[in-house]
Every structure is written in structure tokens, then in C-alpha cells.
Design a protein around this motif. Sequence first.
Motif, PDB file in Angstrom:
ATOM      1  N   VAL A  34       0.889  -1.202   0.147  1.00 35.61           N
ATOM      2  CA  VAL A  34       0.177   0.279  -0.021  1.00 35.61           C
ATOM      3  C   VAL A  34       0.792   1.355  -0.002  1.00 35.61           C
ATOM      4  O   VAL A  34       0.734   2.127  -0.914  1.00 35.61           O
ATOM      5  N   LYS A  35       2.042   1.412   1.011  1.00 35.38           N
ATOM      6  CA  LYS A  35       2.837   2.448   0.869  1.00 35.38           C
ATOM      7  C   LYS A  35       3.573   2.463  -0.482  1.00 35.38           C
ATOM      8  O   LYS A  35       3.780   3.658  -0.675  1.00 35.38           O
ATOM      9  N   ALA A  54      -3.397   1.431   8.371  1.00 34.39           N
ATOM     10  CA  ALA A  54      -3.321   0.071   8.852  1.00 34.39           C
ATOM     11  C   ALA A  54      -4.047  -0.916   8.024  1.00 34.39           C
ATOM     12  O   ALA A  54      -4.868  -0.763   7.230  1.00 34.39           O
ATOM     13  N   VAL A  55      -3.422  -2.288   8.147  1.00 37.92           N
ATOM     14  CA  VAL A  55      -4.016  -3.351   7.445  1.00 37.92           C
ATOM     15  C   VAL A  55      -4.324  -4.399   8.538  1.00 37.92           C
ATOM     16  O   VAL A  55      -3.419  -4.706   9.402  1.00 37.92           O
ATOM     17  N   THR A  56      -5.433  -4.979   8.749  1.00 46.15           N
ATOM     18  CA  THR A  56      -5.919  -6.140   9.477  1.00 46.15           C
ATOM     19  C   THR A  56      -6.038  -7.424   8.355  1.00 46.15           C
ATOM     20  O   THR A  56      -6.874  -7.211   7.648  1.00 46.15           O
ATOM     21  N   ALA A  57      -5.267  -8.469   8.839  1.00 48.64           N
ATOM     22  CA  ALA A  57      -5.723  -9.633   7.951  1.00 48.64           C
ATOM     23  C   ALA A  57      -6.488 -10.602   9.127  1.00 48.64           C
ATOM     24  O   ALA A  57      -5.992 -10.836  10.143  1.00 48.64           O
ATOM     25  N   VAL A  83      -8.219  -2.600   5.259  1.00 48.50           N
ATOM     26  CA  VAL A  83      -7.448  -1.683   5.033  1.00 48.50           C
ATOM     27  C   VAL A  83      -7.929  -0.276   5.588  1.00 48.50           C
ATOM     28  O   VAL A  83      -9.039   0.076   5.258  1.00 48.50           O
ATOM     29  N   ARG A  84      -7.321   0.448   6.349  1.00 53.08           N
ATOM     30  CA  ARG A  84      -7.689   1.597   7.115  1.00 53.08           C
ATOM     31  C   ARG A  84      -6.793   2.693   6.365  1.00 53.08           C
ATOM     32  O   ARG A  84      -5.500   2.838   6.542  1.00 53.08           O
ATOM     33  N   LEU A  85      -7.475   3.489   5.371  1.00 53.89           N
ATOM     34  CA  LEU A  85      -6.873   4.755   4.717  1.00 53.89           C
ATOM     35  C   LEU A  85      -7.784   6.022   5.072  1.00 53.89           C
ATOM     36  O   LEU A  85      -8.215   6.722   4.111  1.00 53.89           O
ATOM     37  N   PRO A  86      -7.654   6.496   6.240  1.00 55.18           N
ATOM     38  CA  PRO A  86      -8.362   7.506   6.461  1.00 55.18           C
ATOM     39  C   PRO A  86      -7.978   8.944   5.879  1.00 55.18           C
ATOM     40  O   PRO A  86      -6.733   9.010   5.643  1.00 55.18           O
ATOM     41  N   GLY A  87      -8.952   9.578   5.586  1.00 51.31           N
ATOM     42  CA  GLY A  87      -8.607  11.025   4.971  1.00 51.31           C
ATOM     43  C   GLY A  87      -8.585  10.846   3.371  1.00 51.31           C
ATOM     44  O   GLY A  87      -8.416  11.795   2.619  1.00 51.31           O
ATOM     45  N   LEU A  88      -8.383   9.776   2.736  1.00 53.05           N
ATOM     46  CA  LEU A  88      -8.331   9.578   1.055  1.00 53.05           C
ATOM     47  C   LEU A  88      -9.689   9.287   0.490  1.00 53.05           C
ATOM     48  O   LEU A  88     -10.641   8.661   1.088  1.00 53.05           O
ATOM     49  N   ASP A  89      -9.768  10.052  -0.527  1.00 50.25           N
ATOM     50  CA  ASP A  89     -11.081   9.824  -1.307  1.00 50.25           C
ATOM     51  C   ASP A  89     -11.240   8.371  -1.672  1.00 50.25           C
ATOM     52  O   ASP A  89     -10.196   7.663  -1.887  1.00 50.25           O
ATOM     53  N   ARG A  90     -12.441   7.923  -1.362  1.00 52.94           N
ATOM     54  CA  ARG A  90     -12.718   6.229  -1.655  1.00 52.94           C
ATOM     55  C   ARG A  90     -12.204   5.957  -2.952  1.00 52.94           C
ATOM     56  O   ARG A  90     -11.383   4.700  -3.140  1.00 52.94           O
ATOM     57  N   ALA A  91     -12.532   6.531  -4.012  1.00 51.92           N
ATOM     58  CA  ALA A  91     -12.096   5.966  -5.075  1.00 51.92           C
ATOM     59  C   ALA A  91     -10.510   5.794  -5.477  1.00 51.92           C
ATOM     60  O   ALA A  91      -9.873   4.724  -5.892  1.00 51.92           O
ATOM     61  N   ILE A  92      -9.622   6.936  -4.953  1.00 51.83           N
ATOM     62  CA  ILE A  92      -8.265   6.685  -4.969  1.00 51.83           C
ATOM     63  C   ILE A  92      -7.832   5.651  -3.786  1.00 51.83           C
ATOM     64  O   ILE A  92      -7.018   4.644  -4.450  1.00 51.83           O
ATOM     65  N   ALA A 130      -9.212 -17.817  -1.272  1.00 51.73           N
ATOM     66  CA  ALA A 130     -10.133 -16.514  -1.292  1.00 51.73           C
ATOM     67  C   ALA A 130      -9.275 -15.468  -0.605  1.00 51.73           C
ATOM     68  O   ALA A 130      -9.117 -15.699   0.608  1.00 51.73           O
ATOM     69  N   VAL A 131      -9.377 -14.422  -1.080  1.00 54.05           N
ATOM     70  CA  VAL A 131      -8.607 -13.125  -0.770  1.00 54.05           C
ATOM     71  C   VAL A 131      -9.756 -11.996  -0.812  1.00 54.05           C
ATOM     72  O   VAL A 131      -9.887 -11.663  -2.026  1.00 54.05           O
ATOM     73  N   ARG A 132     -10.276 -11.565   0.126  1.00 51.36           N
ATOM     74  CA  ARG A 132     -11.128 -10.465   0.086  1.00 51.36           C
ATOM     75  C   ARG A 132     -10.497  -9.094   0.661  1.00 51.36           C
ATOM     76  O   ARG A 132      -9.808  -9.094   1.687  1.00 51.36           O
ATOM     77  N   LEU A 133     -10.804  -7.951  -0.208  1.00 54.01           N
ATOM     78  CA  LEU A 133     -10.303  -6.697   0.279  1.00 54.01           C
ATOM     79  C   LEU A 133     -11.233  -5.883   0.431  1.00 54.01           C
ATOM     80  O   LEU A 133     -12.444  -5.951   0.168  1.00 54.01           O
ATOM     81  N   SER A 134     -11.204  -5.112   1.830  1.00 51.39           N
ATOM     82  CA  SER A 134     -12.362  -4.181   2.171  1.00 51.39           C
ATOM     83  C   SER A 134     -11.761  -2.663   2.546  1.00 51.39           C
ATOM     84  O   SER A 134     -10.510  -2.780   3.407  1.00 51.39           O
ATOM     85  N   LEU A 135     -12.296  -1.728   2.575  1.00 47.47           N
ATOM     86  CA  LEU A 135     -11.916  -0.428   2.938  1.00 47.47           C
ATOM     87  C   LEU A 135     -12.739  -0.204   4.392  1.00 47.47           C
ATOM     88  O   LEU A 135     -13.941  -0.301   4.353  1.00 47.47           O
ATOM     89  N   GLN A 136     -11.941   0.117   5.338  1.00 46.24           N
ATOM     90  CA  GLN A 136     -12.671   0.396   6.686  1.00 46.24           C
ATOM     91  C   GLN A 136     -12.992   1.913   6.651  1.00 46.24           C
ATOM     92  O   GLN A 136     -12.409   2.718   6.118  1.00 46.24           O
TER      93      GLN A 136
END
Length: 141
Positions: A65-66, A81-84, A103-112, A135-141
Motif C-alpha cells: 500500500v505504501k 493500517a491493515v488487518t488480516a 485496510v484503513r486509509l483515513p482521509g483519502l477519497d474512496r476511489a483513490i 479466497a482473498v477479500r479486500l475491504s476499506l474500513q
Amino acid sequence: MRLEKVLYRAEATATGGRDGRAVSSDGVLDVALSVPKELGGAGGAATNPEQLFAAGYAACFLGAVKLVARQRKLTLPEDVAVTAAVGIGAVAVGYGLEVELSVRLPGLDRAIAEEILAGAHERCPYSNATRGNIAVRLSLQ
């Protein structure tokens, strides 16, 4: 997938199976292992392979991510932060795994943020190792 060049090799030895110990070749990692109660074990103050896999995948994915953010010249907040969450369950023969990466990406536009997640999933070595296997699922917090 074949590596062009090995940049680093980690080595660890497990003894005793799920009720044993795992130690890295340099001794930095030295953990007791136990079977979780949910799998019929005693549980207790020891870790297990699923927790170790979750920790490794979370750390590796956060690194990806970084990397993607840096390539896009974006500054990430300090509290990214990333929680698996790694699940284990029966398959036709034996057991299999599934993973959810939150994945927690506070302050960023959701699309970005979603573009960053997709780019990280393409680059992360754990994602490349698991792709098509679990199976690997991705989610934005």
C-alpha cells in the motif's frame, strides 16, 4: 511464478507441529505454538500458524500500500493500517485457508483508496503467492 533474483531469504524451523515451537534461523523469532480451542486444542498463551500468516500478510500488504501511494506521489496518514483475518476450514481433502484484508486509509477519497488497494494486491508477494489458491477479500474500513 519464478523469481528473477532472490533478494532475501527467511528461514524458520518448526518442531512439535501445531503444539510445538517455531524459531527463525537468526533466533529473532522464537514462538511457542498451540492448537486453538476452536480446532480442538488447549489454546492458551501461544500462537498458531494462522496468526503468523495473518501478521505476515498484513505487514507485507501494508508495505505494498505504501509503495503504491509513494509511486502515485500521495502522502498516507500515520494511522494507515491493515488487518488480516485468516480463516481455516475443511476442504474436499484436508484443510484450506481464506483471508480478508481490511485496510484503513483515513482521509483519502474512496476511489483513490480503492485504486491503491488494487495496486497493492497486484504487487504484494503474499497476494501473488495466494492468487488463485485461496479466497482473498479486500475491504476499506
